[in-house]
Design a protein around this motif. Structure first.
Motif, PDB file in Angstrom:
ATOM      1  N   VAL A  46      -8.724  41.147 -45.058  1.00 56.80           N
ATOM      2  CA  VAL A  46      -8.721  39.793 -44.501  1.00 56.80           C
ATOM      3  C   VAL A  46     -10.139  39.250 -44.594  1.00 56.80           C
ATOM      4  O   VAL A  46     -11.069  39.844 -44.041  1.00 56.80           O
ATOM      5  N   VAL A  95      -8.345  53.855 -35.847  1.00 55.70           N
ATOM      6  CA  VAL A  95      -7.687  54.398 -34.658  1.00 55.70           C
ATOM      7  C   VAL A  95      -7.298  53.294 -33.675  1.00 55.70           C
ATOM      8  O   VAL A  95      -6.230  53.350 -33.055  1.00 55.70           O
ATOM      9  N   ALA A  96      -8.152  52.251 -33.547  1.00 57.19           N
ATOM     10  CA  ALA A  96      -7.867  51.193 -32.567  1.00 57.19           C
ATOM     11  C   ALA A  96      -6.689  50.334 -33.020  1.00 57.19           C
ATOM     12  O   ALA A  96      -5.754  50.093 -32.248  1.00 57.19           O
ATOM     13  N   ARG A  98     -10.378  63.914 -38.134  1.00 56.27           N
ATOM     14  CA  ARG A  98     -10.147  62.459 -38.141  1.00 56.27           C
ATOM     15  C   ARG A  98      -8.993  62.111 -39.087  1.00 56.27           C
ATOM     16  O   ARG A  98      -8.176  61.224 -38.800  1.00 56.27           O
ATOM     17  N   GLY A 149     -13.760  64.051 -31.553  1.00 58.52           N
ATOM     18  CA  GLY A 149     -13.623  64.550 -30.183  1.00 58.52           C
ATOM     19  C   GLY A 149     -12.815  63.582 -29.349  1.00 58.52           C
ATOM     20  O   GLY A 149     -13.137  62.402 -29.285  1.00 58.52           O
ATOM     21  N   GLU A 185      -4.959  46.268 -43.581  1.00 62.29           N
ATOM     22  CA  GLU A 185      -5.933  47.339 -43.805  1.00 62.29           C
ATOM     23  C   GLU A 185      -6.408  47.285 -45.250  1.00 62.29           C
ATOM     24  O   GLU A 185      -5.611  47.383 -46.186  1.00 62.29           O
ATOM     25  N   SER A 186      -7.735  47.141 -45.406  1.00 64.64           N
ATOM     26  CA  SER A 186      -8.301  46.996 -46.754  1.00 64.64           C
ATOM     27  C   SER A 186      -8.413  48.334 -47.480  1.00 64.64           C
ATOM     28  O   SER A 186      -8.563  48.366 -48.690  1.00 64.64           O
TER      29      SER A 186
HETATM   30  C1  LIG Z   1     -20.668  60.048 -36.943  1.00 59.28           C
HETATM   31  C2  LIG Z   1     -19.664  59.493 -35.943  1.00 59.28           C
HETATM   32  C3  LIG Z   1     -18.976  60.386 -35.132  1.00 59.28           C
HETATM   33  C4  LIG Z   1     -18.085  59.896 -34.184  1.00 59.28           C
HETATM   34  N1  LIG Z   1     -17.419  60.794 -33.396  1.00 59.28           N
HETATM   35  C5  LIG Z   1     -16.557  60.349 -32.482  1.00 59.28           C
HETATM   36  C6  LIG Z   1     -15.840  61.280 -31.661  1.00 59.28           C
HETATM   37  O1  LIG Z   1     -16.014  62.487 -31.787  1.00 59.28           O
HETATM   38  N2  LIG Z   1     -14.973  60.781 -30.734  1.00 59.28           N
HETATM   39  C7  LIG Z   1     -14.789  59.452 -30.570  1.00 59.28           C
HETATM   40  O2  LIG Z   1     -13.991  59.041 -29.714  1.00 59.28           O
HETATM   41  N3  LIG Z   1     -15.438  58.535 -31.352  1.00 59.28           N
HETATM   42  C8  LIG Z   1     -16.309  58.975 -32.288  1.00 59.28           C
HETATM   43  N4  LIG Z   1     -16.985  58.072 -33.059  1.00 59.28           N
HETATM   44  C9  LIG Z   1     -16.730  56.651 -32.856  1.00 59.28           C
HETATM   45  C10 LIG Z   1     -15.406  56.310 -33.530  1.00 59.28           C
HETATM   46  O3  LIG Z   1     -15.471  56.710 -34.888  1.00 59.28           O
HETATM   47  C11 LIG Z   1     -15.189  54.809 -33.445  1.00 59.28           C
HETATM   48  O4  LIG Z   1     -15.271  54.408 -32.105  1.00 59.28           O
HETATM   49  C12 LIG Z   1     -13.806  54.475 -33.970  1.00 59.28           C
HETATM   50  O5  LIG Z   1     -13.645  54.906 -35.306  1.00 59.28           O
HETATM   51  C13 LIG Z   1     -13.613  52.986 -33.901  1.00 59.28           C
HETATM   52  O6  LIG Z   1     -12.297  52.762 -34.326  1.00 59.28           O
HETATM   53  P1  LIG Z   1     -11.853  51.346 -34.829  1.00 59.28           P
HETATM   54  O7  LIG Z   1     -10.394  51.461 -35.192  1.00 59.28           O
HETATM   55  O8  LIG Z   1     -12.288  50.312 -33.857  1.00 59.28           O
HETATM   56  O9  LIG Z   1     -12.740  51.082 -36.141  1.00 59.28           O
HETATM   57  P2  LIG Z   1     -12.753  51.843 -37.520  1.00 59.28           P
HETATM   58  O10 LIG Z   1     -12.404  53.280 -37.371  1.00 59.28           O
HETATM   59  O11 LIG Z   1     -14.048  51.509 -38.158  1.00 59.28           O
HETATM   60  O12 LIG Z   1     -11.577  51.163 -38.348  1.00 59.28           O
HETATM   61  C14 LIG Z   1     -11.681  49.848 -38.820  1.00 59.28           C
HETATM   62  C15 LIG Z   1     -10.685  49.693 -39.965  1.00 59.28           C
HETATM   63  O13 LIG Z   1     -10.655  48.331 -40.365  1.00 59.28           O
HETATM   64  C16 LIG Z   1     -10.622  48.257 -41.786  1.00 59.28           C
HETATM   65  N5  LIG Z   1     -11.207  46.967 -42.146  1.00 59.28           N
HETATM   66  C17 LIG Z   1     -12.510  46.596 -42.002  1.00 59.28           C
HETATM   67  N6  LIG Z   1     -12.665  45.316 -42.371  1.00 59.28           N
HETATM   68  C18 LIG Z   1     -11.443  44.866 -42.748  1.00 59.28           C
HETATM   69  C19 LIG Z   1     -10.971  43.607 -43.202  1.00 59.28           C
HETATM   70  N7  LIG Z   1     -11.781  42.542 -43.328  1.00 59.28           N
HETATM   71  N8  LIG Z   1      -9.650  43.472 -43.521  1.00 59.28           N
HETATM   72  C20 LIG Z   1      -8.805  44.537 -43.373  1.00 59.28           C
HETATM   73  N9  LIG Z   1      -9.210  45.759 -42.935  1.00 59.28           N
HETATM   74  C21 LIG Z   1     -10.503  45.925 -42.605  1.00 59.28           C
HETATM   75  C22 LIG Z   1     -11.434  49.452 -42.241  1.00 59.28           C
HETATM   76  O14 LIG Z   1     -11.067  49.860 -43.562  1.00 59.28           O
HETATM   77  C23 LIG Z   1     -11.058  50.506 -41.203  1.00 59.28           C
HETATM   78  O15 LIG Z   1      -9.942  51.293 -41.593  1.00 59.28           O
HETATM   79  C24 LIG Z   1     -17.874  58.515 -34.031  1.00 59.28           C
HETATM   80  C25 LIG Z   1     -18.543  57.628 -34.873  1.00 59.28           C
HETATM   81  C26 LIG Z   1     -19.433  58.112 -35.816  1.00 59.28           C
HETATM   82  C27 LIG Z   1     -20.142  57.147 -36.706  1.00 59.28           C
END
Ligand SMILES: Cc1cc2nc3c(=O)[nH]c(=O)nc-3n(C[C@H](O)[C@H](O)[C@H](O)COP(=O)(O)OP(=O)(O)OC[C@H]3O[C@@H](n4cnc5c(N)ncnc54)[C@H](O)[C@@H]3O)c2cc1C
Length: 182
Positions: free
Chosen positions: A118, A13-14, A96, A45, A32-33
Protein backbone atom coordinates in the motif's frame (compact mmCIF):
# COMPACT_ATOMS: atom_id res chain seq x y z
CA UNK A 1 -15.60 -2.17 -1.16
CA UNK A 2 -18.50 -1.58 1.29
CA UNK A 3 -18.13 1.27 3.80
CA UNK A 4 -18.05 -1.24 6.64
CA UNK A 5 -14.90 -2.96 5.35
CA UNK A 6 -11.69 -2.60 7.37
CA UNK A 7 -8.21 -2.35 5.87
CA UNK A 8 -5.21 -3.64 7.81
CA UNK A 9 -1.90 -2.64 6.22
CA UNK A 10 0.87 -5.07 7.16
CA UNK A 11 0.68 -8.75 8.04
CA UNK A 12 3.40 -8.99 10.67
CA UNK A 13 2.54 -10.24 14.14
CA UNK A 14 0.36 -7.18 14.88
CA UNK A 15 -1.62 -7.13 11.62
CA UNK A 16 -2.19 -10.88 11.64
CA UNK A 17 -3.30 -10.93 15.28
CA UNK A 18 -5.66 -8.00 14.71
CA UNK A 19 -7.13 -9.50 11.54
CA UNK A 20 -7.96 -12.65 13.48
CA UNK A 21 -9.69 -10.65 16.23
CA UNK A 22 -11.84 -8.24 14.20
CA UNK A 23 -15.60 -8.97 14.16
CA UNK A 24 -16.59 -11.77 11.80
CA UNK A 25 -19.36 -9.64 10.28
CA UNK A 26 -16.77 -7.15 8.92
CA UNK A 27 -14.80 -7.85 5.77
CA UNK A 28 -11.14 -7.39 6.61
CA UNK A 29 -8.67 -6.57 3.82
CA UNK A 30 -5.16 -7.51 4.92
CA UNK A 31 -2.36 -6.04 2.77
CA UNK A 32 1.17 -7.45 2.88
CA UNK A 33 3.98 -6.40 0.55
CA UNK A 34 6.24 -9.35 1.42
CA UNK A 35 3.79 -12.24 1.80
CA UNK A 36 6.14 -14.70 0.08
CA UNK A 37 9.21 -13.72 2.11
CA UNK A 38 9.92 -15.95 5.11
CA UNK A 39 10.55 -14.23 8.43
CA UNK A 40 14.12 -14.62 9.70
CA UNK A 41 13.95 -17.57 12.15
CA UNK A 42 15.46 -15.77 15.12
CA UNK A 43 14.00 -16.46 18.52
CA UNK A 44 10.98 -14.36 19.43
CA UNK A 45 10.47 -13.99 23.17
CA UNK A 46 6.80 -14.07 24.17
CA UNK A 47 6.14 -12.47 27.54
CA UNK A 48 3.02 -13.11 29.66
CA UNK A 49 0.86 -10.39 28.00
CA UNK A 50 1.73 -11.84 24.58
CA UNK A 51 0.88 -15.33 25.80
CA UNK A 52 -2.48 -14.05 27.09
CA UNK A 53 -3.16 -12.48 23.67
CA UNK A 54 -2.23 -15.75 21.96
CA UNK A 55 -4.55 -17.58 24.34
CA UNK A 56 -7.40 -15.31 23.22
CA UNK A 57 -6.55 -16.26 19.64
CA UNK A 58 -6.52 -19.97 20.54
CA UNK A 59 -2.81 -20.16 19.67
CA UNK A 60 -1.08 -20.36 23.05
CA UNK A 61 -1.04 -24.18 23.06
CA UNK A 62 0.55 -24.55 19.60
CA UNK A 63 3.13 -21.88 20.49
CA UNK A 64 4.05 -23.80 23.65
CA UNK A 65 4.29 -27.01 21.59
CA UNK A 66 6.64 -25.38 19.06
CA UNK A 67 8.64 -23.22 21.43
CA UNK A 68 10.80 -23.52 24.50
CA UNK A 69 9.90 -22.35 27.97
CA UNK A 70 12.31 -19.74 29.33
CA UNK A 71 13.02 -21.30 32.72
CA UNK A 72 14.96 -18.38 34.12
CA UNK A 73 16.74 -15.26 32.95
CA UNK A 74 19.07 -12.70 34.43
CA UNK A 75 20.14 -9.39 32.99
CA UNK A 76 23.55 -8.22 34.20
CA UNK A 77 25.50 -5.05 33.75
CA UNK A 78 29.13 -5.23 32.68
CA UNK A 79 30.33 -5.78 36.23
CA UNK A 80 28.05 -8.78 36.63
CA UNK A 81 25.54 -7.04 38.89
CA UNK A 82 22.07 -8.41 38.25
CA UNK A 83 19.79 -5.69 36.84
CA UNK A 84 16.68 -7.81 36.52
CA UNK A 85 15.68 -11.41 36.56
CA UNK A 86 12.76 -13.73 36.18
CA UNK A 87 11.99 -17.31 37.24
CA UNK A 88 9.42 -19.71 35.90
CA UNK A 89 7.00 -17.19 34.37
CA UNK A 90 4.80 -17.87 31.35
CA UNK A 91 7.58 -16.77 28.97
CA UNK A 92 8.21 -18.71 25.77
CA UNK A 93 10.83 -18.58 23.05
CA UNK A 94 9.63 -19.44 19.58
CA UNK A 95 11.02 -19.07 16.09
CA UNK A 96 9.68 -15.90 14.48
CA UNK A 97 9.02 -17.94 11.33
CA UNK A 98 6.91 -20.46 13.27
CA UNK A 99 5.01 -17.67 15.02
CA UNK A 100 4.13 -15.89 11.77
CA UNK A 101 3.12 -19.17 10.14
CA UNK A 102 0.85 -20.01 13.08
CA UNK A 103 -0.79 -16.59 12.91
CA UNK A 104 -1.26 -16.96 9.15
CA UNK A 105 -2.76 -20.43 9.42
CA UNK A 106 -6.54 -20.75 9.35
CA UNK A 107 -7.27 -17.06 8.94
CA UNK A 108 -11.03 -16.47 9.41
CA UNK A 109 -13.18 -16.51 6.26
CA UNK A 110 -13.88 -12.76 6.54
CA UNK A 111 -10.17 -11.94 6.05
CA UNK A 112 -9.08 -11.33 2.45
CA UNK A 113 -5.33 -11.28 1.88
CA UNK A 114 -3.95 -8.85 -0.72
CA UNK A 115 -0.32 -9.62 -1.56
CA UNK A 116 0.50 -6.05 -2.38
CA UNK A 117 2.17 -2.97 -1.02
CA UNK A 118 0.00 0.00 0.00
CA UNK A 119 1.57 3.27 -1.09
CA UNK A 120 -1.39 5.58 -0.52
CA UNK A 121 -3.52 4.57 2.48
CA UNK A 122 -5.90 7.47 1.82
CA UNK A 123 -6.86 5.83 -1.47
CA UNK A 124 -8.12 2.69 0.30
CA UNK A 125 -11.91 2.55 0.43
CA UNK A 126 -13.74 1.20 3.47
CA UNK A 127 -14.51 2.42 6.96
CA UNK A 128 -11.10 2.20 8.56
CA UNK A 129 -7.39 1.88 7.79
CA UNK A 130 -5.15 0.32 10.44
CA UNK A 131 -1.41 0.86 10.10
CA UNK A 132 0.31 -2.36 11.16
CA UNK A 133 3.12 -1.82 8.70
CA UNK A 134 6.05 -1.72 11.05
CA UNK A 135 8.66 0.77 12.12
CA UNK A 136 8.89 2.51 8.72
CA UNK A 137 5.10 2.70 8.43
CA UNK A 138 3.67 4.17 5.25
CA UNK A 139 0.35 4.69 7.01
CA UNK A 140 1.92 6.66 9.86
CA UNK A 141 3.91 8.78 7.40
CA UNK A 142 0.78 9.52 5.36
CA UNK A 143 -1.05 10.75 8.47
CA UNK A 144 1.73 12.39 10.53
CA UNK A 145 4.56 12.99 8.09
CA UNK A 146 8.02 13.22 9.61
CA UNK A 147 6.59 13.57 13.11
CA UNK A 148 5.92 9.84 13.09
CA UNK A 149 9.33 8.86 11.71
CA UNK A 150 11.53 6.53 13.78
CA UNK A 151 14.45 8.13 15.65
CA UNK A 152 17.86 6.59 16.16
CA UNK A 153 18.53 5.88 19.83
CA UNK A 154 22.19 5.02 19.39
CA UNK A 155 21.67 1.33 20.08
CA UNK A 156 22.45 -1.49 17.68
CA UNK A 157 20.86 -4.94 17.72
CA UNK A 158 22.81 -7.86 16.35
CA UNK A 159 20.97 -11.08 15.65
CA UNK A 160 22.33 -14.57 15.15
CA UNK A 161 20.74 -17.85 14.10
CA UNK A 162 21.72 -21.30 15.38
CA UNK A 163 20.75 -24.67 13.91
CA UNK A 164 18.39 -25.87 16.64
CA UNK A 165 16.66 -23.10 18.61
CA UNK A 166 14.99 -25.69 20.86
CA UNK A 167 18.30 -27.03 22.17
CA UNK A 168 18.86 -26.24 25.85
CA UNK A 169 21.02 -23.14 25.82
CA UNK A 170 22.27 -20.32 27.98
CA UNK A 171 22.61 -16.84 26.63
CA UNK A 172 24.10 -13.79 28.22
CA UNK A 173 23.21 -10.09 27.93
CA UNK A 174 25.21 -7.21 29.26
CA UNK A 175 23.83 -3.72 29.28
CA UNK A 176 24.82 -0.15 29.85
CA UNK A 177 23.22 3.23 29.36
CA UNK A 178 23.76 3.17 25.64
CA UNK A 179 25.03 -0.29 24.84
CA UNK A 180 23.76 -3.80 25.26
CA UNK A 181 25.14 -7.04 23.95
CA UNK A 182 24.16 -10.62 24.50
C1 LIG B 1 16.41 -7.70 16.79
C2 LIG B 1 14.97 -7.64 17.28
C3 LIG B 1 14.55 -8.58 18.21
C4 LIG B 1 13.26 -8.52 18.71
N1 LIG B 1 12.87 -9.46 19.62
C5 LIG B 1 11.63 -9.42 20.11
C6 LIG B 1 11.20 -10.41 21.06
O1 LIG B 1 11.97 -11.29 21.43
N2 LIG B 1 9.93 -10.33 21.54
C7 LIG B 1 9.08 -9.35 21.16
O2 LIG B 1 7.93 -9.31 21.62
N3 LIG B 1 9.44 -8.40 20.24
C8 LIG B 1 10.69 -8.44 19.73
N4 LIG B 1 11.08 -7.48 18.83
C9 LIG B 1 10.12 -6.46 18.43
C10 LIG B 1 9.16 -7.09 17.43
O3 LIG B 1 9.91 -7.64 16.36
C11 LIG B 1 8.23 -6.00 16.90
O4 LIG B 1 7.60 -5.37 17.99
C12 LIG B 1 7.17 -6.64 16.03
O5 LIG B 1 7.75 -7.34 14.94
C13 LIG B 1 6.27 -5.56 15.50
O6 LIG B 1 5.28 -6.22 14.76
P1 LIG B 1 4.44 -5.45 13.69
O7 LIG B 1 3.47 -6.45 13.11
O8 LIG B 1 3.92 -4.19 14.28
O9 LIG B 1 5.50 -4.99 12.58
P2 LIG B 1 6.39 -5.86 11.62
O10 LIG B 1 6.75 -7.17 12.22
O11 LIG B 1 7.50 -4.97 11.18
O12 LIG B 1 5.44 -6.16 10.38
C14 LIG B 1 5.07 -5.15 9.48
C15 LIG B 1 4.63 -5.83 8.19
O13 LIG B 1 4.10 -4.84 7.31
C16 LIG B 1 4.57 -5.08 5.99
N5 LIG B 1 4.55 -3.80 5.30
C17 LIG B 1 5.35 -2.72 5.56
N6 LIG B 1 4.99 -1.69 4.78
C18 LIG B 1 3.95 -2.11 4.02
C19 LIG B 1 3.14 -1.47 3.05
N7 LIG B 1 3.31 -0.19 2.70
N8 LIG B 1 2.14 -2.19 2.44
C20 LIG B 1 1.93 -3.49 2.80
N9 LIG B 1 2.68 -4.14 3.74
C21 LIG B 1 3.66 -3.46 4.36
C22 LIG B 1 5.96 -5.65 6.19
O14 LIG B 1 6.36 -6.45 5.07
C23 LIG B 1 5.78 -6.50 7.44
O15 LIG B 1 5.42 -7.85 7.16
C24 LIG B 1 12.36 -7.51 18.29
C25 LIG B 1 12.78 -6.59 17.33
C26 LIG B 1 14.07 -6.65 16.84
C27 LIG B 1 14.50 -5.65 15.82
Amino acid sequence: MPETDINVVGAGVAGLALARLLPADRRVHLYESAWDARAVPTVFGLWPPAMRALDTLGLAAPVRALGRHLDSARFHDRSGTVLAGLEDRDVWLVSRTDLVELLRGGLPANVIVHRERVDDPDALPGALVVGADGVHSTVRRARWGRAGAPRRLGATAVRGVVDDPRRRTRSRSTGGRTRCSG
